[in-house]
Design an enzyme around this catalytic site. Structure first.
Site, PDB file in Angstrom:
ATOM      1  N   ASP A   1       0.835  -1.200   0.000  1.00  0.00           N
ATOM      2  CA  ASP A   1       0.000   0.000   0.000  1.00  0.00           C
ATOM      3  C   ASP A   1       0.876   1.259   0.000  1.00  0.00           C
ATOM      4  O   ASP A   1       0.602   2.228  -0.703  1.00  0.00           O
ATOM      5  CB  ASP A   1      -0.890  -0.019   1.252  1.00  0.00           C
ATOM      6  CG  ASP A   1      -2.007   1.044   1.191  1.00  0.00           C
ATOM      7  OD1 ASP A   1      -2.454   1.472   2.257  1.00  0.00           O
ATOM      8  OD2 ASP A   1      -2.388   1.437   0.073  1.00  0.00           O
ATOM      9  N   ASN A  56      -2.355 -11.075  -4.217  1.00  0.00           N
ATOM     10  CA  ASN A  56      -2.177 -12.528  -4.269  1.00  0.00           C
ATOM     11  C   ASN A  56      -0.842 -12.855  -3.605  1.00  0.00           C
ATOM     12  O   ASN A  56       0.208 -12.423  -4.075  1.00  0.00           O
ATOM     13  CB  ASN A  56      -2.181 -13.013  -5.728  1.00  0.00           C
ATOM     14  CG  ASN A  56      -3.585 -12.920  -6.312  1.00  0.00           C
ATOM     15  OD1 ASN A  56      -4.543 -13.362  -5.678  1.00  0.00           O
ATOM     16  ND2 ASN A  56      -3.704 -12.298  -7.475  1.00  0.00           N
ATOM     17  N   ARG A 115     -10.266  10.878 -11.834  1.00  0.00           N
ATOM     18  CA  ARG A 115      -9.626  10.868 -10.504  1.00  0.00           C
ATOM     19  C   ARG A 115      -9.171   9.471 -10.111  1.00  0.00           C
ATOM     20  O   ARG A 115      -8.620   9.264  -9.034  1.00  0.00           O
ATOM     21  CB  ARG A 115     -10.631  11.384  -9.452  1.00  0.00           C
ATOM     22  CG  ARG A 115     -10.867  12.878  -9.508  1.00  0.00           C
ATOM     23  CD  ARG A 115     -11.569  13.387  -8.253  1.00  0.00           C
ATOM     24  NE  ARG A 115     -12.902  12.828  -8.056  1.00  0.00           N
ATOM     25  CZ  ARG A 115     -13.281  12.238  -6.926  1.00  0.00           C
ATOM     26  NH1 ARG A 115     -12.421  12.079  -5.938  1.00  0.00           N
ATOM     27  NH2 ARG A 115     -14.524  11.766  -6.800  1.00  0.00           N
ATOM     28  N   LYS A 116      -9.423   8.474 -10.984  1.00  0.00           N
ATOM     29  CA  LYS A 116      -9.086   7.075 -10.657  1.00  0.00           C
ATOM     30  C   LYS A 116      -7.707   6.713 -11.221  1.00  0.00           C
ATOM     31  O   LYS A 116      -7.438   6.889 -12.406  1.00  0.00           O
ATOM     32  CB  LYS A 116     -10.137   6.126 -11.244  1.00  0.00           C
ATOM     33  CG  LYS A 116     -11.529   6.306 -10.644  1.00  0.00           C
ATOM     34  CD  LYS A 116     -12.477   5.211 -11.087  1.00  0.00           C
ATOM     35  CE  LYS A 116     -12.843   5.326 -12.545  1.00  0.00           C
ATOM     36  NZ  LYS A 116     -13.935   4.354 -12.888  1.00  0.00           N
TER      37      LYS A 116
HETATM   38  C1  LIG Z   1      -2.299  11.142   1.771  1.00  0.00           C
HETATM   39  C2  LIG Z   1      -1.591  12.023   2.800  1.00  0.00           C
HETATM   40  C3  LIG Z   1      -0.145  12.351   2.424  1.00  0.00           C
HETATM   41  C4  LIG Z   1       0.739  12.849   3.561  1.00  0.00           C
HETATM   42  C5  LIG Z   1       1.978  12.005   3.860  1.00  0.00           C
HETATM   43  C6  LIG Z   1       2.579  11.325   2.650  1.00  0.00           C
HETATM   44  C7  LIG Z   1       3.093   9.947   3.011  1.00  0.00           C
HETATM   45  C8  LIG Z   1       3.209   9.054   1.783  1.00  0.00           C
HETATM   46  C9  LIG Z   1       3.196   7.586   2.167  1.00  0.00           C
HETATM   47  C10 LIG Z   1       2.909   6.752   0.957  1.00  0.00           C
HETATM   48  C11 LIG Z   1       1.472   6.942   0.552  1.00  0.00           C
HETATM   49  C12 LIG Z   1       0.628   6.042   1.381  1.00  0.00           C
HETATM   50  C13 LIG Z   1      -0.795   6.151   0.907  1.00  0.00           C
HETATM   51  C14 LIG Z   1      -1.617   5.285   1.778  1.00  0.00           C
HETATM   52  C15 LIG Z   1      -3.018   5.353   1.288  1.00  0.00           C
HETATM   53  C16 LIG Z   1      -3.926   4.729   2.287  1.00  0.00           C
HETATM   54  O1  LIG Z   1      -3.634   3.765   2.926  1.00  0.00           O
HETATM   55  S1  LIG Z   1      -5.426   5.520   2.460  1.00  0.00           S
HETATM   56  C17 LIG Z   1      -6.202   4.579   3.729  1.00  0.00           C
HETATM   57  C18 LIG Z   1      -7.161   3.533   3.200  1.00  0.00           C
HETATM   58  N1  LIG Z   1      -8.162   4.139   2.354  1.00  0.00           N
HETATM   59  C19 LIG Z   1      -9.200   4.857   2.881  1.00  0.00           C
HETATM   60  O2  LIG Z   1      -9.347   5.019   4.098  1.00  0.00           O
HETATM   61  C20 LIG Z   1     -10.135   5.480   1.883  1.00  0.00           C
HETATM   62  C21 LIG Z   1     -11.586   5.316   2.306  1.00  0.00           C
HETATM   63  N2  LIG Z   1     -12.426   5.642   1.130  1.00  0.00           N
HETATM   64  C22 LIG Z   1     -12.691   6.942   0.858  1.00  0.00           C
HETATM   65  O3  LIG Z   1     -12.352   7.863   1.576  1.00  0.00           O
HETATM   66  C23 LIG Z   1     -13.461   7.194  -0.418  1.00  0.00           C
HETATM   67  O4  LIG Z   1     -14.164   6.029  -0.819  1.00  0.00           O
HETATM   68  C24 LIG Z   1     -12.516   7.621  -1.567  1.00  0.00           C
HETATM   69  C25 LIG Z   1     -11.507   6.499  -1.878  1.00  0.00           C
HETATM   70  C26 LIG Z   1     -11.783   8.911  -1.179  1.00  0.00           C
HETATM   71  C27 LIG Z   1     -13.341   7.858  -2.828  1.00  0.00           C
HETATM   72  O5  LIG Z   1     -14.397   8.720  -2.458  1.00  0.00           O
HETATM   73  P1  LIG Z   1     -14.815   9.963  -3.395  1.00  0.00           P
HETATM   74  O6  LIG Z   1     -13.712  10.924  -3.552  1.00  0.00           O
HETATM   75  O7  LIG Z   1     -16.116  10.437  -2.880  1.00  0.00           O
HETATM   76  O8  LIG Z   1     -14.991   9.306  -4.832  1.00  0.00           O
HETATM   77  P2  LIG Z   1     -16.218   8.426  -5.357  1.00  0.00           P
HETATM   78  O9  LIG Z   1     -17.109   9.350  -6.115  1.00  0.00           O
HETATM   79  O10 LIG Z   1     -16.803   7.570  -4.287  1.00  0.00           O
HETATM   80  O11 LIG Z   1     -15.449   7.455  -6.375  1.00  0.00           O
HETATM   81  C28 LIG Z   1     -14.749   8.034  -7.477  1.00  0.00           C
HETATM   82  C29 LIG Z   1     -14.697   6.950  -8.507  1.00  0.00           C
HETATM   83  O12 LIG Z   1     -13.961   5.817  -7.971  1.00  0.00           O
HETATM   84  C30 LIG Z   1     -14.789   4.655  -7.996  1.00  0.00           C
HETATM   85  N3  LIG Z   1     -14.522   3.874  -6.804  1.00  0.00           N
HETATM   86  C31 LIG Z   1     -14.426   4.344  -5.540  1.00  0.00           C
HETATM   87  N4  LIG Z   1     -14.144   3.331  -4.696  1.00  0.00           N
HETATM   88  C32 LIG Z   1     -14.076   2.207  -5.449  1.00  0.00           C
HETATM   89  C33 LIG Z   1     -13.813   0.826  -5.173  1.00  0.00           C
HETATM   90  N5  LIG Z   1     -13.553   0.409  -3.933  1.00  0.00           N
HETATM   91  N6  LIG Z   1     -13.801  -0.041  -6.196  1.00  0.00           N
HETATM   92  C34 LIG Z   1     -14.037   0.380  -7.460  1.00  0.00           C
HETATM   93  N7  LIG Z   1     -14.302   1.660  -7.815  1.00  0.00           N
HETATM   94  C35 LIG Z   1     -14.326   2.553  -6.812  1.00  0.00           C
HETATM   95  C36 LIG Z   1     -16.223   5.182  -8.005  1.00  0.00           C
HETATM   96  O13 LIG Z   1     -17.064   4.201  -8.574  1.00  0.00           O
HETATM   97  C37 LIG Z   1     -16.075   6.402  -8.890  1.00  0.00           C
HETATM   98  O14 LIG Z   1     -15.958   5.952 -10.219  1.00  0.00           O
HETATM   99  P3  LIG Z   1     -16.687   6.811 -11.414  1.00  0.00           P
HETATM  100  O15 LIG Z   1     -18.151   6.816 -11.065  1.00  0.00           O
HETATM  101  O16 LIG Z   1     -16.096   8.189 -11.360  1.00  0.00           O
HETATM  102  O17 LIG Z   1     -16.349   6.048 -12.664  1.00  0.00           O
END
Ligand SMILES: CCCCCCCCCCCCCCCC(=O)SCCNC(=O)CCNC(=O)[C@H](O)C(C)(C)COP(=O)(O)OP(=O)(O)OC[C@H]1O[C@@H](n2cnc3c(N)ncnc32)[C@H](O)[C@@H]1OP(=O)(O)O
Length: 196
Positions: A117, A139, A162-163
């Protein structure tokens, strides 16, 4: 202090790979990505748009740190990342320490997922700005021996609005063993949308 520099806990393989990539970086084709104990103190300005609780993080800044860095030297996540802009890919050399054990003598799947990740996340971050992981499929093909050195190769496969669709694999240093492979979807955050 950059925690992605060699320290006494690094094995010979880890130092060798690090030196090889630092050499490759001399002509600018690769770039070593530094890694700090708590990234937020440096990024607080960039992320407060998306993370309104950033002030909370600010108050707790002394405790908030990049997760894969919070073990003493050699016991947890020892790694360094290098990015190749032209090829839009990131390589992470990773040595998982004894505190990351899952099955006896092997790395825990969650520790492997963390480094996948983070490497995919860094690649997505460079390609797309502030992103979050929406989907991660892994996997696990072969168990990774504890304290061994592995190489994570990650790349951006496709961007649709945005994807960002990325994939990576984890191989042994001699590239003979494929340990894991993963696909993922990262979504670039929309400043108009609240995360919570
Ligand atoms: C960042 C801070 C930096 C500061 C320090 C830097 C440090 C550097 C370290 C390295 C980097 C580490 C990076 C770690 C990254 C995490 O580990 S993040 C933690 C785990 N992830 C989360 O907690 C995210 C939880 N989910 C969310 O907040 C929201 O679902 C999201 C992902 C922000 C998307 O929400 P949204 O912006 O409202 O977008 P939404 O309209 O729902 O979806 C946009 C599009 O994506 C599609 N989509 C969304 N989810 C899915 C899915 N699961 N499956 C398929 N399609 C999907 C939608 O269908 C839509 O497609 P279209 O209709 O446009 O064709």
């Amino acid at each position: 202090m950059d925690l992605s520099l060699p320290n006494p806990s690094w094995s010979k393989d880890m130092r060798l790979l690090f030196d090889q990539f630092m050499k490759k970086s001399e002509d600018g084709s690769w770039k070593h990505l530094p890694s700090y104990k708590n990234k937020f103190s440096r990024r607080i300005e960039d992320i407060k748009v998306f993370f309104p609780d950033a002030k909370l993080i600010k108050e707790k800044i002394s405790q908030a740190q990049l997760f894969p860095r919070n073990f003493e030297e050699g016991l947890g996540f020892e790694y360094a990342m290098f990015h190749n802009h032209a090829e839009d890919r990131t390589v992470c050399i990773f040595q998982g320490g004894p505190y990351l054990q899952g099955a006896p003598g092997f790395l825990h799947g969650g520790a492997i997922a963390t480094m996948i990740d983070s490497t995919l996340g860094m690649t997505a971050l460079i390609a797309g700005g502030i992103v979050m992981t929406a989907n991660l499929n892994i996997n696990f093909k072969r168990p990774i021996p504890l304290c061994s050195v592995v190489v994570i190769n990650s790349q951006v496969d496709k961007v649709e609005g945005r994807k960002l669709f990325l994939s990576c694999n984890i191989r042994s240093v001699d590239e003979q063993t494929l340990y894991s492979e993963a696909t993922s979807l990262f979504v670039k955050l929309d400043p108009e949308k609240s995360l919570t």
